[in-house]
Structures are given as structure tokens and as C-alpha cells.
Write a protein that holds these residues in place. Structure first.
Motif, short mmCIF file in Angstrom:
data_model
loop_
_atom_site.label_atom_id
_atom_site.label_comp_id
_atom_site.label_asym_id
_atom_site.label_seq_id
_atom_site.Cartn_x
_atom_site.Cartn_y
_atom_site.Cartn_z
N ALA A 41 -16.62 -13.84 -1.67
CA ALA A 41 -16.48 -14.22 -3.08
C ALA A 41 -15.29 -15.18 -3.23
O ALA A 41 -15.37 -16.18 -3.96
CB ALA A 41 -16.28 -12.98 -3.94
N MET A 55 -8.01 -1.55 8.24
CA MET A 55 -8.56 -0.39 7.53
C MET A 55 -9.44 0.45 8.46
O MET A 55 -9.49 1.68 8.34
CB MET A 55 -9.37 -0.86 6.30
CG MET A 55 -9.88 0.26 5.41
SD MET A 55 -8.60 1.40 4.84
CE MET A 55 -7.81 0.43 3.56
N ASP A 85 -8.26 7.01 12.15
CA ASP A 85 -7.14 7.93 12.35
C ASP A 85 -7.26 9.18 11.50
O ASP A 85 -6.85 10.27 11.91
CB ASP A 85 -5.82 7.23 12.01
CG ASP A 85 -5.27 6.43 13.17
OD1 ASP A 85 -5.90 6.45 14.24
OD2 ASP A 85 -4.22 5.78 13.01
N TYR A 86 -7.75 9.04 10.27
CA TYR A 86 -7.68 10.15 9.32
C TYR A 86 -9.01 10.83 9.01
O TYR A 86 -9.01 11.96 8.52
CB TYR A 86 -7.05 9.67 7.99
CG TYR A 86 -5.65 9.12 8.16
CD1 TYR A 86 -4.68 9.86 8.84
CD2 TYR A 86 -5.29 7.89 7.66
CE1 TYR A 86 -3.40 9.37 9.00
CE2 TYR A 86 -4.01 7.38 7.82
CZ TYR A 86 -3.07 8.12 8.49
OH TYR A 86 -1.81 7.63 8.65
N HIS A 120 -8.12 -9.44 9.31
CA HIS A 120 -7.01 -8.54 9.64
C HIS A 120 -7.12 -7.24 8.83
O HIS A 120 -6.92 -6.14 9.36
CB HIS A 120 -5.70 -9.25 9.31
CG HIS A 120 -4.46 -8.54 9.73
ND1 HIS A 120 -3.99 -8.55 11.02
CD2 HIS A 120 -3.58 -7.78 9.03
CE1 HIS A 120 -2.88 -7.83 11.09
NE2 HIS A 120 -2.61 -7.35 9.89
N MET A 121 -7.47 -7.39 7.55
CA MET A 121 -7.66 -6.25 6.65
C MET A 121 -8.78 -5.34 7.12
O MET A 121 -8.66 -4.11 7.09
CB MET A 121 -8.06 -6.81 5.28
CG MET A 121 -7.13 -6.51 4.16
SD MET A 121 -7.60 -7.50 2.72
CE MET A 121 -9.23 -6.88 2.34
N LEU A 169 -18.70 0.92 4.57
CA LEU A 169 -18.18 0.45 3.28
C LEU A 169 -17.03 -0.55 3.50
O LEU A 169 -16.89 -1.53 2.76
CB LEU A 169 -17.68 1.63 2.44
CG LEU A 169 -18.76 2.47 1.76
CD1 LEU A 169 -18.13 3.67 1.06
CD2 LEU A 169 -19.55 1.63 0.76
N ASN A 170 -16.20 -0.29 4.51
CA ASN A 170 -15.08 -1.18 4.83
C ASN A 170 -15.61 -2.58 5.17
O ASN A 170 -15.11 -3.59 4.66
CB ASN A 170 -14.30 -0.60 6.01
CG ASN A 170 -13.15 -1.48 6.43
OD1 ASN A 170 -12.47 -2.09 5.61
ND2 ASN A 170 -12.92 -1.58 7.74
N PHE A 203 -17.05 -4.15 1.93
CA PHE A 203 -16.00 -4.53 0.99
C PHE A 203 -15.33 -5.83 1.44
O PHE A 203 -15.21 -6.79 0.66
CB PHE A 203 -14.95 -3.42 0.88
CG PHE A 203 -13.79 -3.76 -0.02
CD1 PHE A 203 -13.84 -3.50 -1.39
CD2 PHE A 203 -12.63 -4.35 0.49
CE1 PHE A 203 -12.77 -3.82 -2.22
CE2 PHE A 203 -11.56 -4.68 -0.34
CZ PHE A 203 -11.64 -4.41 -1.69
N THR A 204 -14.88 -5.87 2.70
CA THR A 204 -14.12 -7.04 3.14
C THR A 204 -15.00 -8.28 3.17
O THR A 204 -14.54 -9.37 2.80
CB THR A 204 -13.50 -6.81 4.53
OG1 THR A 204 -14.48 -6.23 5.40
CG2 THR A 204 -12.32 -5.87 4.44
N VAL A 264 -8.82 1.08 11.55
CA VAL A 264 -7.90 1.95 12.28
C VAL A 264 -7.47 3.14 11.42
O VAL A 264 -7.42 4.28 11.87
CB VAL A 264 -6.66 1.16 12.76
CG1 VAL A 264 -5.61 2.09 13.35
CG2 VAL A 264 -7.06 0.12 13.79
N ILE A 265 -7.18 2.85 10.12
CA ILE A 265 -6.77 3.92 9.21
C ILE A 265 -7.89 4.96 9.07
O ILE A 265 -7.66 6.17 9.16
CB ILE A 265 -6.38 3.34 7.83
CG1 ILE A 265 -5.13 2.45 7.96
CG2 ILE A 265 -6.13 4.46 6.82
CD1 ILE A 265 -4.67 1.81 6.67
N PHE A 299 -8.55 -11.42 5.59
CA PHE A 299 -9.64 -10.47 5.39
C PHE A 299 -10.11 -9.88 6.72
O PHE A 299 -10.49 -8.71 6.78
CB PHE A 299 -10.81 -11.10 4.61
CG PHE A 299 -10.59 -11.06 3.13
CD1 PHE A 299 -9.76 -11.96 2.49
CD2 PHE A 299 -11.20 -10.08 2.35
CE1 PHE A 299 -9.53 -11.90 1.12
CE2 PHE A 299 -10.99 -10.02 0.97
CZ PHE A 299 -10.15 -10.94 0.37
N VAL A 311 -15.72 -9.24 -0.79
CA VAL A 311 -14.55 -9.79 -1.49
C VAL A 311 -14.09 -11.09 -0.80
O VAL A 311 -13.72 -12.05 -1.47
CB VAL A 311 -13.41 -8.75 -1.57
CG1 VAL A 311 -12.22 -9.31 -2.33
CG2 VAL A 311 -13.90 -7.48 -2.25
#
Lengths: 141, 131
Positions: B119, B88, B94-95, B83-84, B108-109, B112-113, B90-91, B81, B116
Motif C-alpha cells: 500500500a 516479528m 519465541d513466545y 526487516h519488520m 498474518l505477519n 500484514f507486512t 522471531v518474536i 518492511f 501495508v
């Protein structure tokens, strides 16, 4: 200073940009690069399935039965097969990146070989894992 | 020495607050560190999941809550998580170039991480402690 920022439409003349993706022929290593990112994004969403499974197991027989029926449905199996492949592919792709981090594997033959091994390895390992799982389940009940 | 310095500020004063040159690679290093940890932990988690296929809830709950399995799953969850989350990030960076949308998605990232991830950790701990 605020003046350093050009208001939209009144900026300097459009300058040529460096060539982007569309200027190049798609190669295997390029495709594998974007697939690594896509599988990472898919695993991000897929983490909800991991959380669902764990919470269902912790909640009781009814919640777990709901998860099991969803996971063993046709769509559930396709999603889980894709999840397995994305996980294995991203892990092997990560190994490739770790090799690159050491400064090795950048030669034309090496990077091509690494990309092919990554793709073939992820497909073979995913199929093997599912065959083993099916065997453990007693022939994919 | 230039004849007319543009500023009276010292070179040190100009760079203070921007962080040391050694700290900019923290994100890169953490992504690699978690990537390395993820390899044995993912192999462990996949073996655990495969061994649990086809078992009923009582058996799955008992095995997931056993000491070694729970520790491997907890480490797997924490490392993947994290790492995730940075992956995300970086993504998004980038965009998404609109500042407002970018920061909203970065927040939000994180939410979320953490949600989840915690949990999942809660489920394992609940099974381990039999609450």
C-alpha cells in the motif's frame, strides 16, 4: 514416532528448569534488550501511520487534511513523538547489535557504556528532531 | 563400526532434505543486511518527512513523487518492511508455542507486512507517475 510425544499429564517427572528472567536482578542491559524488542513491535504497528500518511498524500487534499488534523492533535503528537523515539532508539540499538556482531563491546564497562549511549542518544536525538520540526513548522502551529 | 547398525540408511540419506549447513544462517544474515540498509535509509526518510512538515497536500505530493525522494522512500519501505517481517517472525516463534496459533500468526505477519508495505509502495508510485 508418535509414542515419543508424552500425552499431557503423563510426562516424565518435573525437572528443574534453568533460571529465567525472574531469578535475576534487572540490569540496564537487560532492560535495553527488551526495550529493543518492544520498540521493534511498536514500529511494526506504527508502519500503519506511514502507510496512512503516504496514501493520504496520494489520495488528495481532503484525505491529507484528515491525516494532518489527526497528526497535529494532542494525542496524534504524543503518538508521533513516541514513534520518533521508538525509531531512533531501535536504530541506535541496532547499531549496538551490529557492533556486537563483530565480536566487540561485550566487556562489562563497554556494554554498560553502549546501553547508556543508546538511551541518552535516542532521547536527545528525538528532542532535537522535534525542535527542528517545530521550528520548520513555525513554532508548532 | 557398530556391531548392529540401527538403520540401513547411509549418513547422506539421513541428512538429505534438511538443508545444507550453510543455509541455516540465511534469516540471521538478512536481518543484519536489512538492518545495515535501514540506517542510511531511515536517516534519509526522516529528513524527507521533516522537510515536508507543514506543507500542504499539493507540495507534499509533488516532493514525494520526485525521482530522488521517491527512490529513497521506496528503498526505505522495502528494506524496513522486510526487516519488520523477519523481526516479528522471531518474536512470534519465541513466545507462541502452540503450533496452530504460531502458524496462524506467522501467516498474518506475512499478510500484514506485504499489504501495508505494498500500500505504501503504491502511494509513492501513484505520486511518481501522477496517476
Amino acid at each position: 514416532m508418535a509414542e515419543a510425544k508424552f500425552p499431557s499429564g503423563s510426562g516424565p517427572a518435573a525437572r528443574p528448569l534453568s533460571p529465567h528472567l525472574s531469578a535475576y536482578r534487572l540490569t540496564l542491559t537487560m532492560a535495553m534488550s527488551i526495550v529493543h524488542r518492544i520498540t521493534g513491535g511498536a514500529l511494526y504497528v506504527g508502519s500503519l501511520l506511514l502507510a496512512w500518511w503516504l496514501l493520504a498524500a496520494a489520495s488528495g487534499p481532503n484525505a491529507y487534511a484528515t491525516f494532518q488534523s489527526a497528526a497535529s492533535s494532542f494525542i496524534g503528537r504524543i503518538v508521533l513523538f513516541g514513534y520518533t523515539w521508538a525509531l531512533i532508539h531501535h536504530m541506535l540499538g541496532g547499531l549496538r547489535h551490529l557492533v556486537w556482531d563483530t565480536g566487540h563491546g561485550f566487556g562489562p564497562a563497554e556494554r554498560e557504556w553502549l546501553a547508556r549511549a543508546n538511551l541518552a542518544g535516542s532521547i536527545v536525538l528525538t528532542v532535537v528532531l522535534w525542535i527542528v520540526s517545530g521550528y520548520l513548522m513555525g513554532g508548532l502551529r | 563400526m557398530s556391531p548392529r547398525p540401527a538403520s540401513m540408511r547411509t549418513p547422506l540419506g539421513r541428512v538429505l532434505g534438511y538443508g545444507s549447513a550453510r543455509s541455516g544462517t540465511e534469516h540471521f544474515i538478512r536481518q543484519r543486511l536489512t538492518a545495515i540498509a535501514n540506517i542510511p535509509l531511515t536517516i534519509g526518510a526522516v529528513l524527507i518527512v521533516i522537510s515536508l512538515i507543514g506543507h500542504n497536500q499539493a507540495a507534499v505530493a509533488q516532493i514525494l513523487g520526485s525521482t530522488l525522494v521517491a527512490i529513497v522512500m521506496l528503498l526505505f519501505i522495502i528494506s524496513t518492511f522486510y526487516h519488520m517481517k523477519i523481526g516479528m517472525q522471531v518474536i512470534i516463534e519465541d513466545y507462541v508455542h502452540d503450533e496452530g496459533a504460531k502458524y496462524a500468526l506467522l501467516i498474518l505477519n506475512t499478510f500484514f507486512t506485504i499489504t501495508v508495505g505494498f500500500a505504501s509502495i503504491y502511494a509513492i508510485l501513484r505520486l511518481s507517475f501522477g496517476v
